[in-house]
Every structure is written in structure tokens, then in C-alpha cells.
Design a protein around this motif. Structure first.
Motif, PDB file in Angstrom:
ATOM      1  N   SER A  75      48.903  88.173  -5.318  1.00 62.82           N
ATOM      2  CA  SER A  75      47.792  87.241  -5.463  1.00 62.82           C
ATOM      3  C   SER A  75      46.630  87.888  -6.206  1.00 62.82           C
ATOM      4  O   SER A  75      46.032  87.297  -7.109  1.00 62.82           O
ATOM      5  CB  SER A  75      47.329  86.753  -4.082  1.00 62.82           C
ATOM      6  N   THR A  76      46.317  89.140  -5.824  1.00 58.23           N
ATOM      7  CA  THR A  76      45.239  89.863  -6.502  1.00 58.23           C
ATOM      8  C   THR A  76      45.577  90.065  -7.972  1.00 58.23           C
ATOM      9  O   THR A  76      44.723  89.904  -8.858  1.00 58.23           O
ATOM     10  CB  THR A  76      44.997  91.222  -5.823  1.00 58.23           C
ATOM     11  N   ALA A  77      46.835  90.436  -8.229  1.00 59.33           N
ATOM     12  CA  ALA A  77      47.254  90.653  -9.608  1.00 59.33           C
ATOM     13  C   ALA A  77      47.144  89.367 -10.417  1.00 59.33           C
ATOM     14  O   ALA A  77      46.648  89.365 -11.560  1.00 59.33           O
ATOM     15  CB  ALA A  77      48.680  91.186  -9.648  1.00 59.33           C
ATOM     16  N   ARG A  78      47.598  88.254  -9.824  1.00 56.52           N
ATOM     17  CA  ARG A  78      47.585  86.973 -10.550  1.00 56.52           C
ATOM     18  C   ARG A  78      46.150  86.563 -10.876  1.00 56.52           C
ATOM     19  O   ARG A  78      45.854  86.141 -12.005  1.00 56.52           O
ATOM     20  CB  ARG A  78      48.263  85.903  -9.691  1.00 56.52           C
ATOM     21  N   ASP A  79      45.250  86.683  -9.913  1.00 56.11           N
ATOM     22  CA  ASP A  79      43.858  86.304 -10.151  1.00 56.11           C
ATOM     23  C   ASP A  79      43.235  87.156 -11.259  1.00 56.11           C
ATOM     24  O   ASP A  79      42.528  86.648 -12.138  1.00 56.11           O
ATOM     25  CB  ASP A  79      43.041  86.444  -8.863  1.00 56.11           C
ATOM     26  N   GLY A  80      43.478  88.478 -11.196  1.00 56.00           N
ATOM     27  CA  GLY A  80      42.917  89.374 -12.205  1.00 56.00           C
ATOM     28  C   GLY A  80      43.468  89.099 -13.589  1.00 56.00           C
ATOM     29  O   GLY A  80      42.737  89.127 -14.594  1.00 56.00           O
ATOM     30  N   LEU A  81      44.769  88.803 -13.667  1.00 57.18           N
ATOM     31  CA  LEU A  81      45.386  88.513 -14.953  1.00 57.18           C
ATOM     32  C   LEU A  81      44.882  87.193 -15.526  1.00 57.18           C
ATOM     33  O   LEU A  81      44.677  87.072 -16.741  1.00 57.18           O
ATOM     34  CB  LEU A  81      46.913  88.489 -14.798  1.00 57.18           C
ATOM     35  N   ASP A  82      44.678  86.196 -14.656  1.00 57.21           N
ATOM     36  CA  ASP A  82      44.133  84.926 -15.127  1.00 57.21           C
ATOM     37  C   ASP A  82      42.738  85.116 -15.719  1.00 57.21           C
ATOM     38  O   ASP A  82      42.384  84.495 -16.732  1.00 57.21           O
ATOM     39  CB  ASP A  82      44.083  83.913 -13.978  1.00 57.21           C
ATOM     40  N   GLU A  83      41.922  85.976 -15.084  1.00 58.04           N
ATOM     41  CA  GLU A  83      40.583  86.238 -15.606  1.00 58.04           C
ATOM     42  C   GLU A  83      40.648  86.892 -16.984  1.00 58.04           C
ATOM     43  O   GLU A  83      39.885  86.551 -17.890  1.00 58.04           O
ATOM     44  CB  GLU A  83      39.813  87.127 -14.627  1.00 58.04           C
ATOM     45  N   LEU A  84      41.560  87.857 -17.139  1.00 63.54           N
ATOM     46  CA  LEU A  84      41.711  88.514 -18.440  1.00 63.54           C
ATOM     47  C   LEU A  84      42.208  87.530 -19.491  1.00 63.54           C
ATOM     48  O   LEU A  84      41.786  87.571 -20.653  1.00 63.54           O
ATOM     49  CB  LEU A  84      42.671  89.698 -18.328  1.00 63.54           C
ATOM     50  N   ALA A  85      43.121  86.634 -19.079  1.00 62.77           N
ATOM     51  CA  ALA A  85      43.645  85.648 -20.024  1.00 62.77           C
ATOM     52  C   ALA A  85      42.543  84.704 -20.488  1.00 62.77           C
ATOM     53  O   ALA A  85      42.537  84.243 -21.643  1.00 62.77           O
ATOM     54  CB  ALA A  85      44.791  84.866 -19.381  1.00 62.77           C
ATOM     55  N   ALA A  86      41.580  84.416 -19.591  1.00 62.25           N
ATOM     56  CA  ALA A  86      40.478  83.521 -19.954  1.00 62.25           C
ATOM     57  C   ALA A  86      39.576  84.141 -21.011  1.00 62.25           C
ATOM     58  O   ALA A  86      38.909  83.426 -21.771  1.00 62.25           O
ATOM     59  CB  ALA A  86      39.670  83.171 -18.703  1.00 62.25           C
TER      60      ALA A  86
END
Length: 675
Positions: free
Chosen positions: A108-119
């Protein structure tokens, strides 16, 4: 090279990986009581299953070193950390689950962090129906053109994309380059393997320096790998030979268990005269070479600290100032009293050897592969030292003179009837030129010369026969500068090397090749008539460059010489005629020579600006390096074109030969010559 319209070609961006020959299994390891030595692992086979397992190992093997404890603050997912996960996974497109596993965090932490970078567009994000969401660098080219290091610790392999010169220089000190792929920016990759002998001869004062060099280029510390390196470093310092104050030779082990469990199991009883203590034994001096060889094969190289003979005094001084790296070679040799100077052609190994002769100050025997090299050595000795003509003699089929410095061919020195050559004087130094080329009779004779200072010279001290342990134990370990260092300093110019894949243009020749088998096929591919046209084309592109055209077969050499209107030099060419043609080439009176294998070993042709390898690709990697090395010199650009018939075994042979140059930092590109 730019190809004109009249000879269209297409560049290949990658070199197909070809498996190296299977590694020789590591020597069996003996267990000792007070310092147990852990068995090294056998190298992996390299198949896909192993690669997948090792890719996992690269990130998982030492999780204990970097584990993130539950009570620690959660580290944010940054672009740098994503690249760490990419390096550990060995691929650039990852799921959140893969990133979480590699960064030791929850999904979950990884997914949230990756989504932020993708944004922020630092990462690309792709959501495909029925498949997991994947993330990748926003600019794939940014990842492709930066250095990336992936480690497979259980196999002791390191893969580096786009390595910097610093990384390559560090890796060259403790690892062996196995393979390279790619030629264009963004596609260049290197595969290194750390072997036990690489650790044994690593040029560091102590273990911490070696480990520091390893840590400076790897993405993190790998406990398992460092334990293995530490074990191998200790092995290289477990046995030594020294001269007792009563003038006999002693073998000393680091502890009682090594002497009892290793030496007793691997040394013949008749090689040892008597035990002196629990860790020392009086050895039979005539068996020193056998003792060193047996312990080397058992995984324990022997440090040789004996007092070696200096022979009859030789009144000589060097008259040429050595470059800094040459002086380092000489100082290292004087400290070890044996070794092999390793450097590219043009780096001045012979001049360094003259400096070594003067430093040792004892009468010297120099062994060379050919009479041409004997003449060159005579000229070099007179040019770079205070020796005069009466001090230097040659001993071979043409003349037989023994002098304070005697130069003999390996062929003559290997004959029993010339044994007096070895026994007539108290030589203080034996020099083995082109050390990788020493024939078996001289190797066996060298076993009796262990009491002398022993110096080898070689561009690449590796024998395709697998007898490098003979070079190491009978002469000494390699001493040399990193080729990159010499290129960067401007002492030797890096050549431009290109493999050119030539098609069949003659249908009849192609049909004969298809119907042939075995050795005949190899010869037909080597003598592909299209290579004559390609050689003409390359010479026309470089009309002002002095060129060497290398061939394997005499018929092809004569045909090429006729087509190119150039002299052909082979083993059948009389000695005087060879020297005349070589001198004409040096003086610029002729600008092209076709040469057979006689040009491979040490012939001094320093002004060659273009080398065309028309055939001989079934030879050794060392031969390929020698031929390319004929163009290396301090100034000006030089080019090497390797002609390989497309769709034949020559493709693989060409890549194998050129890997030896890639190992030294030389860039190798590939071109498909147009139909």
C-alpha cells in the motif's frame, strides 16, 4: 565508420550474447580446524532459470544487512529508491508489489508513493485491463543512458549498463570481464565475474582496501559476496616460501591445520626433506615449481619470499626515463622478484623490461618467439641502456652467441642439445617475452629456474589452453596498468574497433560452403571472396593510412596481396626479406602489408593506422588483441576492421576475440555490410 552509398551497411545496436566456455571448477577446499574455510560455490550455468533466481538473489541475499524494522519511520518512495528497486529486480518496468518487496515496505505504501511520482511525470504509469498496474521511468532514455549496476551475489557476477570510466577502472582491479553487449549510446552493457584468481592478484595493500574498492561501485553491501572475497584474500596469504638463515628453503603455513590438512594432502612426500615445526617444512629446491603448482591448484597461491640469485654482475644503466606507470611496474617487480608486465602494445613493456634489467644488475637471458624479435630486442637494449654490442648476444638458428645479455628463441632454448644455454652462465634474470606463447618444453625447463628473477611480458597473459596457472606459478603474477588509465593519460590511443559482417556475394562460393563440413567450412568462410572487395573498399576510404591486412591462410594472403598490390609476409618469407619489408613499412616507402601469423607476436610495427583482419577468427582471444594492438600508439587515431562472413561461425569467433579488447576498455562496434 561512415559507410558510403557504394557500400551500404546497417549498424547493429546489440551484440548477441554468446556463452563463454564453462568455467574450470574451483579447486577443492580443505577444511582446517582453527580457521575453517568455506567452500566456494560453483559458477551458475547461465540459463534463464538461474538468471531469474539470481535476479531475486541480487535483492534478497543479504536482506539482514538493510532490513527496515517495524518500529522505524516509513521511508518515502522517491525516484532514487524506485531506481534502487529497478536495479535489484533487473528490469525497468515494475509492479507496486515488486517495488514493495525490493524496498522492504508494504504494498500500500509503495502504491501510494508510486502514484505520487507518476502524477509528477517522474514515472510512467500503465493500467492494463486484467493485468496489474505497472510503473516505469518517465523518460526511459534517462534510465538507459545512466550507469546501472545489478549484482548477482551467489554467482559473483556484476552487470553494468553504461559504466563510467571510474567504475570500469575499479572493476578491472578485482573482476574479470566476461561479455559485452551493444555499441550505441544507451545500449552498452558489461558482464563481470569475480574469480578467485582476481582476488588473489588484486593490487591492494590489505583486505580493507579491496573491500573499499568493491563497495565503491556496488549499489549496496552484499555480506555473502564480501565473505567469499575475504576468504579468497586470506587464501592468497596462507603459504609462503622463504630462505632460512642457513640458506635452505622453507615452506611456511599460516597455522598448523593448514600444514597438516592442506600441504600433507596435496604435496608429494619426496618434495619435502623434513618438518621443521608444526607450521614449517624444509623443501627440496628442485621441486619448488611443483609445490607452487600443487598448492595453486588446491586454491592456495604461494607467496614467494625467497632470496633469489642475482647472477654474475652486469654493468648496465638505463638511459631512458621511465613513465610513472612503468616505474611502478619495476618497483613492484623488485619487491616481488617475479611477475608478468601486462599492458597494451605501445605501452612500453620492453622499455620497462630494460629498466628492470638495469635494476636487477645481473646477467640476463631473454627468451622470444622469433628471430625478428631477437633483432628488435638487440636494438632496444642498445637504444635504452648503456650496453654495447659486445654485451648482447643472440642464440638461435641463425647465430649462437652467449653474452652477458643473451637473446634466444623459445624453439632453440627448448631443445635438449642446447641445454648449455641455460647452464653456461649464472643468470640473475630470465625474461619471457610474449609470455602467453611459451611452449611446453620451455615451461618444463623453467621449473629448474625458480631460483632466478623471472619477468614475463604480455599484452594478455591468458592461454586458450587453460595453462595460465603455469604462467602464474612458473613466472609470477600479473603486474600492469589498467588500459583505461593509459588511454586516459594519452600514452596509448584507443583504437576504433569494428566487426564488419560480410555477406556471400559469390553464389558458387556460398554453395560450396553449404555442402562442406567441419574444418573445411571454417576455411571457406575465412576465404570468402567478398572479403577482397571489402578490403579494397576499406583501403580506399583511408588512402593516407598505413595498413596491415592479417590472414590465416597462405593462398588467401597471396590472392589479397595481388588484389591490393601489396607485399605478403609469411613464415615462408626469408628472414632478410621480412626485415627489409618491415623497414620499408616503418619508413613509409610502402603503405600496405599483408601478413600471416608472423605479424601477431611482438613484431614492431608501431605506425600502423589501419588493421584489417581478413581471416584467423578461429584463433585465440589473445590473437585478436595482438592484431588490434598493432595499431596502438601514442598519437593519432587508428582503426581496426574485423571481417567475418555473415551467417557462419566467424560471427561468434569475432565477438569472442573482440571481448578481450572490450575487457580492456576498448569500444567495439558492429556493422552489417549491405548486400
Amino acid at each position: 565508420m561512415d559507410d558510403s552509398d557504394e557500400n551500404p551497411s546497417t549498424d547493429r545496436t546489440t551484440v548477441g550474447n554468446q556463452d563463454e566456455p564453462a568455467e574450470t571448477p574451483e579447486a577443492g577446499v580443505d577444511t582446517v580446524d582453527d580457521e575453517a574455510i568455506v567452500d566456494g560455490e560453483a559458477a551458475g550455468s547461465g540459463d534463464q532459470a538461474d538468471n531469474a533466481k539470481d535476479a531475486s538473489d541480487a535483492g534478497d541475499a543479504d536482506d539482514a544487512d538493510d532490513a527496515v524494522h517495524a518500529d522505524d519511520a516509513v521511508e518515502p518512495i522517491t525516484l532514487e529508491r524506485f531506481y534502487e528497486a529497478v536495479e535489484a529486480e533487473g528490469q525497468s518496468v515494475l509492479t507496486a508489489q515488486q517495488v514493495a518487496r525490493r524496498l522492504d515496505t508494504d504494498q500500500s505504501t509503495a502504491r501510494d508513493g508510486l502514484d505520487e511520482l507518476a502524477a509528477t511525470e517522474d514515472l510512467g504509469r500503465l493500467d492494463v485491463e486484467a493485468d496489474p498496474v505497472v510503473f516505469y521511468p518517465g523518460e526511459m532514455n534517462d534510465l538507459a543512458t545512466q550507469e546501472r549496476v545489478v549484482v548477482f551475489p551467489s554467482r559473483r557476477e556484476i552487470v553494468v549498463d553504461q559504466p563510467t570510466q571510474y567504475t570500469r577502472a575499479q572493476l578491472a582491479q578485482f573482476a574479470h570481464l566476461v561479455d559485452t553487449t551493444g555499441s550505441d549510446p544507451g545500449t552498452r552493457g558489461y558482464l563481470y565475474r569475480i574469480r578467485q584468481e582476481d582476488v588473489w592478484v588484486a593490487p591492494f595493500e590489505d583486505l580493507e582496501e579491496l573491500l573499499g574498492s568493491i563497495r565503491s561501485v556496488l549499489p549496496r553491501r552484499y555480506a555473502h559476496l564480501e565473505e567469499w572475497v575475504t576468504d579468497q584474500w586470506k587464501r592468497a596469504h596462507r603459504f609462503r616460501l622463504y630462505t632460512h638463515e642457513d640458506d635452505y628453503v622453507v615452506l611456511e603455513a599460516a597455522n598448523e591445520s593448514l600444514m597438516g590438512n592442506v600441504a600433507d594432502n596435496h604435496l608429494e612426500d619426496e618434495w619435502l626433506r623434513a618438518p621443521i615445526s608444526d607450521t614449517e617444512a624444509w623443501v627440496v629446491e628442485s621441486e619448488i615449481a611443483a609445490i607452487k603448482r600443487a598448492l595453486y591448484e588446491a586454491g592456495y597461491p604461494v607467496e614467494d619470499d625467497r632470496d633469489l640469485e642475482s647472477g654474475e654482475e652486469l654493468d648496465v644503466e638505463a638511459t631512458t626515463e621511465l613513465r610513472d606507470y612503468q616505474q611502478e611496474w619495476v618497483e613492484t617487480f623488485l619487491e616481488n622478484r617475479s611477475g608478468v608486465y601486462v599492458g597494451p602494445p605501445g605501452s612500453g613493456k620492453t622499455v620497462a623490461a630494460v629498466g628492470t634489467i638495469a635494476a636487477v644488475g645481473g646477467e640476463t637471458l631473454i627468451l622470444v618467439p622469433s628471430r625478428e624479435l631477437a633483432d628488435q630486442w638487440t636494438a632496444e637494449l642498445l637504444a635504452h641502456s648503456t650496453l654495447d654490442e659486445d654485451d648482447v648476444g643472440q642464440y638461435h638458428g641463425g647465430q649462437k652467441e652467449i653474452a652477458p645479455v643473451t637473446i634466444a628463441t623459445y624453439q632453440t632454448a627448448g631443445m635438449d642439445r642446447h641445454r648449455s644455454l641455460f647452464d653456461s652462465r649464472e643468470w640473475g634474470l630470465i625474461v619471457y617475452d610474449e609470455a602467453h606463447h611459451i611452449p611446453a618444453p620451455v615451461f618444463s625447463r623453467s621449473a629448474d629456474l625458480q631460483a632466478k628473477h623471472r619477468l614475463g611480458l604480455s599484452a594478455t597473459p591468458v592461454r586458450e589452453t587453460g595453462s595460465e596457472e603455469e604462467i602464474y606459478t612458473l613466472i609470477g603474477p600479473p603486474i600492469g596498468a589498467d588500459w583505461d588509465k593509459l588511454f586516459a593519460a594519452g600514452f596509448v590511443q584507443e583504437p576504433e574497433v569494428e566487426i564488419r559482417y560480410v555477406p556471400w556475394r559469390d553464389d558458387a562460393a556460398r554453395d560450396v560452403y553449404v555442402s562442406a563440413t567441419g574444418r573445411e567450412r571454417r576455411r571457406l568462410a575465412a576465404e570468402n571472396p567478398a572479403k577482397i572487395e571489402e578490403a579494397r573498399y576499406l583501403l580506399s576510404k583511408h588512402p593516407d593510412k598505413k595498413a596491415l591486412v592479417f590472414v590465416e591462410y597462405l593462398d588467401q594472403g597471396e590472392e589479397l596481396a595481388d588484389a591490393l598490390d601489396a607485399p605478403f609476409i609469411s613464415g615462408e618469407t626469408r628472414h632478410r626479406e621480412r626485415n627489409r619489408r618491415f623497414e620499408q613499412f616503418r619508413q613509409g616507402e610502402i603503405d600496405t602489408l599483408v601478413v600471416s601469423r608472423v605479424g601477431d607476436e611482438g613484431i614492431d610495427l608501431p605506425d600502423a593506422e589501419l588493421a584489417i583482419v581478413a581471416s584467423g577468427l578461429g584463433g585465440s582471444r589473445r590473437q585478436g588483441a595482438q592484431r588490434a594492438g598493432r595499431t596502438m600508439r601514442p598519437a593519432g587515431s587508428a582503426e581496426v576492421a574485423v571481417l567475418a562472413t555473415r551467417g557462419t561461425s566467424e560471427e561468434e569467433f569475432a565477438q569472442r576475440q573482440m571481448r578481450h579488447l572490450a575487457q580492456k576498455g576498448v569500444r567495439v562496434r558492429e556493422t552489417n555490410v549491405g548486400e
